[in-house]
Design an enzyme around this catalytic site. Sequence first.
Site, mmCIF file in Angstrom:
data_model
loop_
_atom_site.group_PDB
_atom_site.id
_atom_site.type_symbol
_atom_site.label_atom_id
_atom_site.label_comp_id
_atom_site.label_asym_id
_atom_site.label_seq_id
_atom_site.Cartn_x
_atom_site.Cartn_y
_atom_site.Cartn_z
ATOM 1 N N ASP A 81 -13.659 -14.765 4.892
ATOM 2 C CA ASP A 81 -15.108 -14.517 4.874
ATOM 3 C C ASP A 81 -15.539 -13.507 5.940
ATOM 4 O O ASP A 81 -16.398 -12.654 5.669
ATOM 5 C CB ASP A 81 -15.876 -15.830 5.032
ATOM 6 C CG ASP A 81 -15.368 -16.675 6.183
ATOM 7 O OD1 ASP A 81 -14.137 -16.742 6.368
ATOM 8 O OD2 ASP A 81 -16.177 -17.262 6.911
ATOM 9 N N THR A 131 -7.335 -16.651 2.715
ATOM 10 C CA THR A 131 -7.500 -17.582 3.828
ATOM 11 C C THR A 131 -6.906 -18.913 3.437
ATOM 12 O O THR A 131 -7.114 -19.379 2.312
ATOM 13 C CB THR A 131 -8.965 -17.820 4.265
ATOM 14 O OG1 THR A 131 -9.007 -18.964 5.118
ATOM 15 C CG2 THR A 131 -9.930 -18.063 3.116
ATOM 16 N N ARG A 184 -11.977 -25.245 9.029
ATOM 17 C CA ARG A 184 -13.075 -25.177 9.993
ATOM 18 C C ARG A 184 -14.386 -25.695 9.407
ATOM 19 O O ARG A 184 -14.991 -26.621 9.904
ATOM 20 C CB ARG A 184 -13.243 -23.720 10.430
ATOM 21 C CG ARG A 184 -14.334 -23.487 11.421
ATOM 22 C CD ARG A 184 -14.363 -22.036 11.809
ATOM 23 N NE ARG A 184 -13.217 -21.679 12.619
ATOM 24 C CZ ARG A 184 -13.156 -21.878 13.933
ATOM 25 N NH1 ARG A 184 -14.176 -22.406 14.572
ATOM 26 N NH2 ARG A 184 -12.089 -21.523 14.604
ATOM 27 N N ASP A 213 -11.936 -21.036 1.518
ATOM 28 C CA ASP A 213 -13.395 -21.204 1.476
ATOM 29 C C ASP A 213 -14.170 -19.919 1.181
ATOM 30 O O ASP A 213 -15.375 -19.848 1.439
ATOM 31 C CB ASP A 213 -13.893 -21.843 2.789
ATOM 32 C CG ASP A 213 -13.520 -21.038 4.021
ATOM 33 O OD1 ASP A 213 -12.869 -19.994 3.873
ATOM 34 O OD2 ASP A 213 -13.888 -21.460 5.140
ATOM 35 N N ARG A 219 -8.968 -10.673 14.950
ATOM 36 C CA ARG A 219 -10.314 -11.136 14.568
ATOM 37 C C ARG A 219 -11.341 -10.190 15.189
ATOM 38 O O ARG A 219 -12.164 -10.585 15.991
ATOM 39 C CB ARG A 219 -10.536 -12.569 15.048
ATOM 40 C CG ARG A 219 -9.589 -13.579 14.409
ATOM 41 C CD ARG A 219 -9.995 -14.983 14.727
ATOM 42 N NE ARG A 219 -9.022 -15.952 14.275
ATOM 43 C CZ ARG A 219 -8.953 -16.430 13.034
ATOM 44 N NH1 ARG A 219 -9.795 -16.015 12.112
ATOM 45 N NH2 ARG A 219 -8.026 -17.316 12.713
ATOM 46 N N GLY A 245 -7.032 -14.675 10.395
ATOM 47 C CA GLY A 245 -5.781 -15.426 10.557
ATOM 48 C C GLY A 245 -4.753 -15.025 9.515
ATOM 49 O O GLY A 245 -5.098 -14.806 8.358
ATOM 50 N N ASP A 270 -7.875 -21.564 4.429
ATOM 51 C CA ASP A 270 -8.994 -22.512 4.295
ATOM 52 C C ASP A 270 -9.533 -22.564 2.855
ATOM 53 O O ASP A 270 -10.237 -23.508 2.497
ATOM 54 C CB ASP A 270 -10.135 -22.134 5.241
ATOM 55 C CG ASP A 270 -9.774 -22.369 6.702
ATOM 56 O OD1 ASP A 270 -8.674 -22.888 6.968
ATOM 57 O OD2 ASP A 270 -10.590 -22.036 7.585
HETATM 58 O O1 F6P Z 1 -8.665 -18.457 9.571
HETATM 59 C C1 F6P Z 1 -8.938 -19.767 9.400
HETATM 60 C C2 F6P Z 1 -8.150 -20.653 10.306
HETATM 61 O O2 F6P Z 1 -6.949 -20.963 9.678
HETATM 62 C C3 F6P Z 1 -8.964 -21.900 10.674
HETATM 63 O O3 F6P Z 1 -8.754 -22.967 9.819
HETATM 64 C C4 F6P Z 1 -8.542 -22.173 12.098
HETATM 65 O O4 F6P Z 1 -9.573 -22.804 12.808
HETATM 66 C C5 F6P Z 1 -8.278 -20.823 12.620
HETATM 67 O O5 F6P Z 1 -7.828 -20.049 11.545
HETATM 68 C C6 F6P Z 1 -7.295 -20.781 13.771
HETATM 69 O O6 F6P Z 1 -7.101 -19.468 14.132
HETATM 70 P P1 F6P Z 1 -6.280 -18.884 15.342
HETATM 71 O O7 F6P Z 1 -5.059 -18.278 14.751
HETATM 72 O O8 F6P Z 1 -7.162 -17.859 15.940
HETATM 73 O O9 F6P Z 1 -5.932 -20.011 16.278
#
Ligand code: F6P
Length: 343
Positions: free
Chosen positions: A102, A124, A170, A128, A71, A10, A126
């Site tokens: 991660d 990230t 998440r 994490d 991804r 992301g 997050d």
């Molecule tokens: O990369 C982490 C994150 O920010 C998560 O918290 C979230 O669930 C996800 O990305 C959402 O990603 P996307 O852009 O694929 O909707």
Amino acid sequence: MRIGVLTGGGDVPGLNAAIRAVARRAFQLDWEVIGIKNGWLGLIEGDMGPLMPDDVSGILHVGGTILGTSRTNPLKEEEDLQRCLKNVDSYGLDALVAIGGDDTLSVAHGLHQRGVKVVGVPKTMDNDVPETDYCIGFDSAVTTVVEALDKLHTTASAHHRAMVVEVMGRYAGWVAVVGGLAGGADFIAIPEVPCTIDEICQHVKDRWARGRRFSIIVVAEGAKFPEVKESEEELGEKDAFGHVRLDRRGIGATVAREIEERTGFESRVVVLGHLQRGGSPTLFDRLLATRLGVAAVDLLKEDKHGYMVAYKGNEVVPVELERIAGRIKEVDLELYELARIFY
Ligand code: F6P
């Protein structure tokens, strides 16, 4: 020396600042920099090209990533992995700088185990990634959450409502805890600490009884409640790293609906979603991205690879990728307890 740089997973504010830092430090050393497009996908497909000084000019403050992201998991199919290894060779890449969370860093570790010289940079929202206090993008995302909570306080209090704010996170509740703490949340629900919707309702009622006729409830998208029966299948296909789409889960809306039904107090939900990943990086993220990007190149200069550049106690230090791969850094429970003092 010719290095490749990519951003995976992301996007977050601060990625461009990191790309710029990697490139500028490399140019200073008279190295060539190849920008790999769309994360690991670009390495599989050989979608890459030289980054020149002009390409990284004027991007420090710009959100998103000039390289694009995806991804993509090249470790899933042997054929993709082989294409990556071949492209590292055929494009003459002496080393890679992989900027990601991660998942991206686990792939970096996998490639390193197969002989590719890689250094990772943690990003990230997050927050994490293990072994680093901060990841690029977290501070910017949480700043957006705090701004939103400030605004939501006034409307929640004007209408005497419970306002449920769903934030990203998440597996870890960093955004919810730090955002909720700094934004004065009245309850925070996160994946790491089990709680029930009943508990939240009781809290809303207690506040009402004390004359506080509004509540701000921050819920991480990954928070679980025993009352909510759900199956992962309903959330559709998983991505290449096995993650379901949590925006389809709508846990914030469920909590808001339940509060209204169980307490009779009017409730609303706000899903901050991808707003948290947009906009300009904060001062902190610009500095962090700049320090980590330069440090990544400096490690390669010393012929050190298989590391992530981590930020620990205001120092930038190398940490072996094998200590990161496949692991998650859960929220600091002391911070969670600190936030609870103010409920
Ligand atoms: O990369 C982490 C994150 O920010 C998560 O918290 C979230 O669930 C996800 O990305 C959402 O990603 P996307 O852009 O694929 O909707």
